[in-house]
Design a protein around this motif. Structure first.
Motif, PDB file in Angstrom:
ATOM      1  N   MET A 175      -4.562  -7.256 -13.009  1.00  0.00           N
ATOM      2  CA  MET A 175      -4.619  -8.311 -12.023  1.00  0.00           C
ATOM      3  C   MET A 175      -3.453  -8.200 -11.037  1.00  0.00           C
ATOM      4  SD  MET A 175      -6.661 -10.889 -11.597  1.00  0.00           S
ATOM      5  CE  MET A 175      -7.190 -11.004 -13.285  1.00  0.00           C
ATOM      6  N   SER A 176      -2.249  -8.076 -11.570  1.00  0.00           N
ATOM      7  CA  SER A 176      -1.094  -8.005 -10.678  1.00  0.00           C
ATOM      8  C   SER A 176      -1.154  -6.752  -9.809  1.00  0.00           C
ATOM      9  CB  SER A 176       0.207  -8.061 -11.471  1.00  0.00           C
ATOM     10  OG  SER A 176       0.317  -6.943 -12.327  1.00  0.00           O
ATOM     11  N   ARG A 177      -1.719  -5.683 -10.354  1.00  0.00           N
ATOM     12  CA  ARG A 177      -1.844  -4.452  -9.573  1.00  0.00           C
ATOM     13  C   ARG A 177      -2.776  -4.681  -8.377  1.00  0.00           C
ATOM     14  NH1 ARG A 177      -4.843   0.976 -11.256  1.00  0.00           N
ATOM     15  NH2 ARG A 177      -4.185   2.241  -9.503  1.00  0.00           N
ATOM     16  N   ALA A 178      -3.887  -5.347  -8.604  1.00  0.00           N
ATOM     17  CA  ALA A 178      -4.823  -5.632  -7.514  1.00  0.00           C
ATOM     18  C   ALA A 178      -4.160  -6.489  -6.439  1.00  0.00           C
ATOM     19  CB  ALA A 178      -6.074  -6.319  -8.060  1.00  0.00           C
ATOM     20  N   ARG A 179      -3.438  -7.528  -6.842  1.00  0.00           N
ATOM     21  CA  ARG A 179      -2.744  -8.395  -5.867  1.00  0.00           C
ATOM     22  C   ARG A 179      -1.728  -7.600  -5.064  1.00  0.00           C
ATOM     23  NH1 ARG A 179      -2.595 -12.115 -10.385  1.00  0.00           N
ATOM     24  NH2 ARG A 179      -0.498 -11.371 -10.797  1.00  0.00           N
ATOM     25  N   ARG A 180      -0.972  -6.752  -5.746  1.00  0.00           N
ATOM     26  CA  ARG A 180       0.053  -5.954  -5.077  1.00  0.00           C
ATOM     27  C   ARG A 180      -0.577  -4.984  -4.078  1.00  0.00           C
ATOM     28  NH1 ARG A 180       1.358  -1.213  -6.385  1.00  0.00           N
ATOM     29  NH2 ARG A 180       0.783  -1.381  -8.579  1.00  0.00           N
ATOM     30  N   ILE A 181      -1.632  -4.314  -4.484  1.00  0.00           N
ATOM     31  CA  ILE A 181      -2.299  -3.343  -3.609  1.00  0.00           C
ATOM     32  C   ILE A 181      -2.829  -4.025  -2.355  1.00  0.00           C
ATOM     33  CG2 ILE A 181      -4.356  -1.878  -3.418  1.00  0.00           C
ATOM     34  CD1 ILE A 181      -3.783  -1.058  -6.373  1.00  0.00           C
ATOM     35  N   VAL A 182      -3.443  -5.187  -2.508  1.00  0.00           N
ATOM     36  CA  VAL A 182      -3.976  -5.913  -1.345  1.00  0.00           C
ATOM     37  C   VAL A 182      -2.833  -6.307  -0.414  1.00  0.00           C
ATOM     38  CG1 VAL A 182      -5.033  -8.091  -0.629  1.00  0.00           C
ATOM     39  CG2 VAL A 182      -6.129  -6.680  -2.367  1.00  0.00           C
ATOM     40  N   ALA A 183      -1.767  -6.874  -0.953  1.00  0.00           N
ATOM     41  CA  ALA A 183      -0.636  -7.301  -0.113  1.00  0.00           C
ATOM     42  C   ALA A 183       0.004  -6.113   0.599  1.00  0.00           C
ATOM     43  CB  ALA A 183       0.390  -8.039  -0.957  1.00  0.00           C
ATOM     44  N   GLU A 184       0.147  -5.001  -0.096  1.00  0.00           N
ATOM     45  CA  GLU A 184       0.769  -3.817   0.501  1.00  0.00           C
ATOM     46  C   GLU A 184      -0.138  -3.147   1.524  1.00  0.00           C
ATOM     47  OE1 GLU A 184       1.928  -1.393  -2.819  1.00  0.00           O
ATOM     48  OE2 GLU A 184       3.646  -2.675  -3.291  1.00  0.00           O
ATOM     49  N   SER A 185      -1.427  -3.407   1.472  1.00  0.00           N
ATOM     50  CA  SER A 185      -2.371  -2.817   2.420  1.00  0.00           C
ATOM     51  C   SER A 185      -2.352  -3.506   3.775  1.00  0.00           C
ATOM     52  CB  SER A 185      -3.793  -2.876   1.851  1.00  0.00           C
ATOM     53  OG  SER A 185      -3.879  -2.099   0.683  1.00  0.00           O
ATOM     54  N   LEU A 186      -1.822  -4.712   3.810  1.00  0.00           N
ATOM     55  CA  LEU A 186      -1.737  -5.441   5.076  1.00  0.00           C
ATOM     56  C   LEU A 186      -0.660  -4.848   5.977  1.00  0.00           C
ATOM     57  CD1 LEU A 186      -1.847  -9.137   3.853  1.00  0.00           C
ATOM     58  CD2 LEU A 186      -3.604  -7.955   5.171  1.00  0.00           C
ATOM     59  N   PRO A 187      -0.890  -4.833   7.283  1.00  0.00           N
ATOM     60  CA  PRO A 187       0.197  -4.453   8.191  1.00  0.00           C
ATOM     61  C   PRO A 187       1.379  -5.403   7.993  1.00  0.00           C
ATOM     62  CG  PRO A 187      -1.898  -4.563   9.356  1.00  0.00           C
ATOM     63  CD  PRO A 187      -2.124  -5.126   7.981  1.00  0.00           C
ATOM     64  N   GLY A 188       2.581  -4.885   8.095  1.00  0.00           N
ATOM     65  CA  GLY A 188       3.796  -5.668   7.838  1.00  0.00           C
ATOM     66  C   GLY A 188       3.858  -6.994   8.568  1.00  0.00           C
ATOM     67  N   ALA A 189       3.422  -7.028   9.831  1.00  0.00           N
ATOM     68  CA  ALA A 189       3.497  -8.264  10.614  1.00  0.00           C
ATOM     69  C   ALA A 189       2.552  -9.349  10.088  1.00  0.00           C
ATOM     70  CB  ALA A 189       3.174  -7.976  12.079  1.00  0.00           C
ATOM     71  N   LEU A 190       1.498  -8.959   9.367  1.00  0.00           N
ATOM     72  CA  LEU A 190       0.540  -9.940   8.851  1.00  0.00           C
ATOM     73  C   LEU A 190       0.870 -10.426   7.446  1.00  0.00           C
ATOM     74  CD1 LEU A 190      -2.838  -8.419  10.076  1.00  0.00           C
ATOM     75  CD2 LEU A 190      -1.559 -10.323  11.053  1.00  0.00           C
ATOM     76  N   ARG A 191       1.753  -9.724   6.752  1.00  0.00           N
ATOM     77  CA  ARG A 191       2.056 -10.098   5.368  1.00  0.00           C
ATOM     78  C   ARG A 191       2.568 -11.525   5.221  1.00  0.00           C
ATOM     79  NH1 ARG A 191       4.642  -4.404   3.334  1.00  0.00           N
ATOM     80  NH2 ARG A 191       2.709  -3.245   3.608  1.00  0.00           N
ATOM     81  N   PRO A 192       3.487 -11.993   6.079  1.00  0.00           N
ATOM     82  CA  PRO A 192       3.954 -13.380   5.902  1.00  0.00           C
ATOM     83  C   PRO A 192       2.842 -14.407   6.091  1.00  0.00           C
ATOM     84  CG  PRO A 192       5.468 -12.171   7.321  1.00  0.00           C
ATOM     85  CD  PRO A 192       4.257 -11.297   7.118  1.00  0.00           C
ATOM     86  N   HIS A 193       1.907 -14.125   6.984  1.00  0.00           N
ATOM     87  CA  HIS A 193       0.830 -15.082   7.288  1.00  0.00           C
ATOM     88  C   HIS A 193      -0.334 -14.998   6.297  1.00  0.00           C
ATOM     89  CE1 HIS A 193      -2.277 -17.295   9.308  1.00  0.00           C
ATOM     90  NE2 HIS A 193      -2.958 -16.212   9.583  1.00  0.00           N
ATOM     91  N   LEU A 194      -0.748 -13.789   5.948  1.00  0.00           N
ATOM     92  CA  LEU A 194      -1.956 -13.615   5.142  1.00  0.00           C
ATOM     93  C   LEU A 194      -1.706 -13.216   3.692  1.00  0.00           C
ATOM     94  CD1 LEU A 194      -4.221 -11.628   7.648  1.00  0.00           C
ATOM     95  CD2 LEU A 194      -4.213 -14.067   7.190  1.00  0.00           C
ATOM     96  N   GLY A 195      -0.524 -12.722   3.405  1.00  0.00           N
ATOM     97  CA  GLY A 195      -0.245 -12.154   2.085  1.00  0.00           C
ATOM     98  C   GLY A 195      -0.525 -13.094   0.931  1.00  0.00           C
ATOM     99  N   ASP A 196      -0.002 -14.309   0.988  1.00  0.00           N
ATOM    100  CA  ASP A 196      -0.189 -15.249  -0.122  1.00  0.00           C
ATOM    101  C   ASP A 196      -1.654 -15.621  -0.313  1.00  0.00           C
ATOM    102  OD1 ASP A 196       2.527 -15.265  -0.666  1.00  0.00           O
ATOM    103  OD2 ASP A 196       2.899 -17.129   0.428  1.00  0.00           O
ATOM    104  N   ASP A 197      -2.348 -15.916   0.791  1.00  0.00           N
ATOM    105  CA  ASP A 197      -3.752 -16.295   0.694  1.00  0.00           C
ATOM    106  C   ASP A 197      -4.602 -15.152   0.143  1.00  0.00           C
ATOM    107  OD1 ASP A 197      -3.147 -18.783   1.683  1.00  0.00           O
ATOM    108  OD2 ASP A 197      -3.978 -18.422   3.681  1.00  0.00           O
ATOM    109  N   LEU A 198      -4.364 -13.938   0.624  1.00  0.00           N
ATOM    110  CA  LEU A 198      -5.152 -12.806   0.142  1.00  0.00           C
ATOM    111  C   LEU A 198      -4.816 -12.464  -1.305  1.00  0.00           C
ATOM    112  CD1 LEU A 198      -5.396 -10.557   3.298  1.00  0.00           C
ATOM    113  CD2 LEU A 198      -7.288 -11.557   2.007  1.00  0.00           C
ATOM    114  N   ARG A 199      -3.565 -12.620  -1.715  1.00  0.00           N
ATOM    115  CA  ARG A 199      -3.220 -12.396  -3.132  1.00  0.00           C
ATOM    116  C   ARG A 199      -3.942 -13.414  -4.017  1.00  0.00           C
ATOM    117  NH1 ARG A 199       1.867 -10.742  -1.137  1.00  0.00           N
ATOM    118  NH2 ARG A 199       2.630 -12.872  -1.119  1.00  0.00           N
ATOM    119  N   LEU A 200      -3.980 -14.653  -3.592  1.00  0.00           N
ATOM    120  CA  LEU A 200      -4.666 -15.683  -4.373  1.00  0.00           C
ATOM    121  C   LEU A 200      -6.174 -15.422  -4.434  1.00  0.00           C
ATOM    122  CD1 LEU A 200      -4.398 -18.228  -6.007  1.00  0.00           C
ATOM    123  CD2 LEU A 200      -4.356 -19.540  -3.899  1.00  0.00           C
TER     124      LEU A 200
END
Length: 118
Positions: A1-26
């Motif tokens: 599970m944590s691997r999937a969350r990490r992979i999704v967050a790391e796949s986002l462009p850096g500028a979008l991580r603060p905005h979308l990272g938490d929602d996409l991890r959830l």
């Protein structure tokens, strides 16, 4: 599970991580958990497929499994210990759907808008 969350967050462009990272991890956590619990069979060596892509002003996440069931919103009682995952997806995503896969299995697809919510 944590691997999937990490992979999704790391796949986002850096500028979008603060905005979308938490929602996409959830979203990832909820959809992968549902796929493991309801869509796979250990005897089958079933795999879960995760796809993330930008389109139409959203980042879309598809989680697919080999199950034949169709996930649906539940309205569990206050004493229930589970059954709220898709309610969370429904509240978090701008849109989501369930699709049968052409050969075998089911995909749940959810989209998070690129623009911030008001």
């Amino acid at each position: 599970m944590s691997r999937a969350r990490r992979i999704v967050a790391e796949s986002l462009p850096g500028a979008l991580r603060p905005h979308l990272g938490d929602d996409l991890r959830l979203l990832t956590s909820e959809l992968v958990t549902n796929a493991i619990r309801h869509g796979t069979c250990p005897a089958d060596d079933s795999l879960i497929e995760l796809v993330l892509w930008p389109a139409d002003g959203h980042y879309w996440l598809a989680v697919s499994d080999s199950g034949t069931g169709k996930p649906a919103l539940a309205h569990p009682g206050t004493d229930a210990e589970g059954g709220r995952g898709l309610l969370l997806v429904d509240n978090l995503a701008a849109a989501w759907t369930v699709r049968a896969r052409p050969s075998r299995g089911t995909s749940v697809i959810a989209g998070i808008p690129l623009r911030q919510r008001a």
